[in-house]
Design a protein around this motif. Sequence first.
Motif, short mmCIF file in Angstrom:
data_model
loop_
_atom_site.label_atom_id
_atom_site.label_comp_id
_atom_site.label_asym_id
_atom_site.label_seq_id
_atom_site.Cartn_x
_atom_site.Cartn_y
_atom_site.Cartn_z
N PHE A 106 31.63 71.44 26.39
CA PHE A 106 30.82 70.95 27.50
C PHE A 106 31.26 71.54 28.85
N PHE A 116 23.85 70.49 31.25
CA PHE A 116 24.28 69.29 31.96
C PHE A 116 24.30 69.49 33.48
N ARG A 144 29.39 65.54 30.70
CA ARG A 144 28.24 64.84 30.13
C ARG A 144 28.08 63.46 30.77
N TRP A 242 25.97 64.22 21.20
CA TRP A 242 24.91 65.05 21.79
C TRP A 242 24.34 65.98 20.74
#
Length: 824
Positions: A106, A116, A144, A242
Motif C-alpha cells: 500500500f 488510495f 488505506r 482490500w
Amino acid sequence: MTITFQIHYQTNWGQQLAISGPLPELGKGDPAAALVMNYMGEGLWQASIPLKKAPASLRYQYVLLKEGGEIQTEGGHPRMARIPRSRERICMKDTWRSATHPENPFYTAAFRDVIFKQKTALKPSRTSVSGEGTSFRFQLAAARIPAGMQFALSGSLPELGEWNTSSPLLLGNADFPTWTLEIDLPAADSFEYKYGLYDPAGKRWIDFEQGPNRRWSNLEANGQPEFFILSDEYFQSPWAPWKGTGVAIPVFSLRSEKSLGVGEFRDLHLMADWAKKTGLRLVQVLPVNDTTVNYTWTDSYPYSAITVFALHPMFLALDAIPGAEKIIGKKALSDARKRLNQSPVMDYDEVINLKKSWGRKIYDAQASTFLKSPEFQTFFEENKYWLEPYAVFCYLRDTFRTADFTQWKEHAVYHPDLLAGLASPDTPAYPEVAFFYFQQFYLDQQLRQATQYAREQGIVLKGDLPIGIYRHSVDAWVAPRLYNMDGQAGAPPDPFSENGQNWGFPTYKWEEMAKDNYQWWRDRMTYLSRYFDAYRIDHILGFFRIWEIPISQVEGLMGRFRPAIPVTLEEFQSRGIPFDEERFCQPFITQMLLEEWFEEDADWVKQTFLSETAFQQYAFKPEFDCQRKVEAFFEDPAVADRKVLEKRIYRLFAEALFFPEPESDGAKFHPRIDFQSTHSFRVLPHDLQDRLSALHHDYFYSRQEAFWRKEAMEKLPALKKATEMLICGEDLGMVPACVPGVMREMGILSLEIQRMSKNPSTEFLQEQDIPISPLQAPQPTTCLPFGVVGGIGPGSDPSLFLSGTWDAGRAAAPMRPLCGSGDH
C-alpha cells in the motif's frame, strides 16, 4: 542540533541494528556503512547524531546487520521526517516495519499515488505548539482509509482528551501516506494513546483501532529532548481485505477508430475510461520498447527490444503531433486509417513503414523549430545518456540494413567518439539521427499523458520488464562488457517444453554490473517509473540464477544454471563415482541407440555426421561437433527431405551426463538436467546409477539454495531501492526453494496460476500449497485480486484468460482459468 533515534527490535545473537540514509553520518546511503546503534536493553536500540546544520527533512531507514555480512532492510520505502529547525534536541521514536507485513504494498506508488490517493486536503486539529517546553509530533503511516474519513487521536492525558471521543484530535494528510499532528504536552513519565477513525463531514467518531493501547515512556528519553517524533506504523483496522481487479493487454491490441492500424499510446485513454466504468483498478501492458530490426512483422516480438529505454515508434499517434494532419493531408490520413483499421489482422509491415514515412515527412517540415524548442532541449538533456546512442544505432542500422552491429565495419565497436562524429548538429548524418529524437520526444509525451490520465481516473498502469536484452541491441553495442555474448538465456525442460527453451538473449555478467552497484538496472527502473506505477519482472528467477546455453548449441536442454556450485573431481571421488570425463561428458552414441531413434535413416546419420570410435560406438565429426553446425547443414535446400531428422540429431548431443565448466580446465562439472532419462545413464550399473542420481538431486534441489539466495539478495535490493513502483515477479518454472522467502522479504508480489502449480505433485494449484506469510493468522490480511485478460496480437496468447487474487497476508493466492488455457 542532536537527533536521537530509538526503536524497539528483538535481535538474535550476533545481530545489530543500524541506520542508513543520505547523510554522511548515516553512511551516505550505503547500508554497509550505516550508523550502528547501541543496545540499551529490553529490545531498545538507540543512536544519536550531532548536526551543525539542521536539514529541512531527514530520509533514513533501519537495517539489520546479520552474521556473515548479510544486510536486511526493514520493510517499505525509506522514512521521511520533517525536522523542526528551531529545536536543538530531537528524538525520533520509531516502530520497526516488518518486511513481510501485508500492508507494505500500500505504500508503493500504485496505491499511494493512484488507488488510495487523497483527493481532499485534511488539516490537523489546531493545537498549542509554542516552540518552548516539550512538543510531540504523532505520525501514523496509513495509506488505506475509507473515502472521506480522517484519522484521529485520543489518549490518557487531559491534552489528549482523556479518551473522550466527542472532541478528538485530528491528524492531517499533508504528508500522506503519513498522517500527522503536533502538540505540546506537559512533563509526564508516560502516557497511553490510540488512533481512531473520524468522519469530518458528520463530525463524529467512528471507532478506535483494534489491539492494545500504544504507549510512550519518558524513561527511555535521552538528554530530555525538546521535540519527540512518535512514528507509528499500520492502523489496526477491522476492515475486510482490500480487493481489486485488473486487465493485461498489449498496447497494439487497443486499436480504436482514431488509430492507424494498431493500438497507440493515445488509446490508453480509452482503456482507462473502460477500466473505470467496469470497476477495474489496474491495466498491465506488454513491453513497449522499440523492437525495430527489419521493418517487417519479424520485429513484432515485444520481448526482443533493441533498447531498454526507447519506446516503439509503432505506438506514436502521428495526427496528435501539432500540425501533422495538415502536413500529411486529411484525406490521405483518413483513407489509410479506414483501410488499416478494417483489416482483420494487424498489417505490421505497412503500419510500421507508413508511420516511419509520414513521421519523417512531419519531421522534415518542423525540424528547424522543433530542435530549437525549449521542450525538446529539456527532454534531450534529461535523456541524452540513452537517447543519443539509440539514435546513432538506428541511423547505422538503417545505413547498413542490419541491426547486427558486428557488420558495421569501422562502427562495429562502440566508442564515445562515434557520437561526436555522427550526432553533432554540424555533421551530415545529423538530420537522420535527429529524426529519431523527434520520434522519441512525442512518444514520451503521449505515453506520459496517457499515464497521467489513467492516474486521474484512479487506474494504475503496470509495465513489463523483460529479463533479457536482444543480442543486436543498443545495450549490447554500447556496453558489451556487461553481457556474456557467448551465452544464451533460456529455461530448462518442463512439461510445456520437453527440450527446454532457448530465448537467444545474451546472459548478464553480474560481477561486472556489481562494480557500479547495478547502475544499468537502476537506470532502467528509474526510467520505467516515468510511465508506470507498477511493473512485472519477467522471469525473476534470473536474478537468482539463469539457465544458460552455450552459443554453439540450439536447444535449451544443453544448458545449465549460472551461477551454480559445480561438482569437483574430489566430490566424485568422495561419492564413490569413478569419473571418466570422456564417458560422462561426451555424447554416448551407440549402434543400438541409432537404430532405435533413426531406424532406416541410421546409416545416413552415421555416414554424414559421425565417426566410429569403438565397436558400435560413435562420436560427432569435427565439422558437426555442436548443434549450430548441424543447424547450418540443414539450411541447405539440398537436404530438405532429411530435415525431419534435425531435432533427433540435436538430441544425440544431449546424451551426455555432465557438462565441463569451460573456465575450470577440466576440474569442475555440471550435471545435465534429468540425465536419468538418457540412454547413456540407463546402460550404467545400477549401483552407479544410484550414486549419480543422489548427486543430481543434491545439485539441483539442495546445495544451491543458500548460494542462490545470496545472489538474489545482492541484486534485487538495488532494483527495489531505485523506484517506488509496486513490484510483481513472474516466478514460474523450476522455482528454487529460496525464492518465495526472498520475494516476501523484498516485498515483491508472486504470480500464482491454477494450471501451473508450484507443487510438483499436483497439476492444479491447491490452497494448502500457497505459501503463508510469517505473520500469525490473527493479523489482518490484504487481498489484491487482479484479473488478467490476454490481448490478441503478436506476442500474446488469445486463449490466456486468468483471474484471481493476491492475498497480502500470504505470498499469493490462486488464479483460475475462466476459459481455455495458455502458455506462460
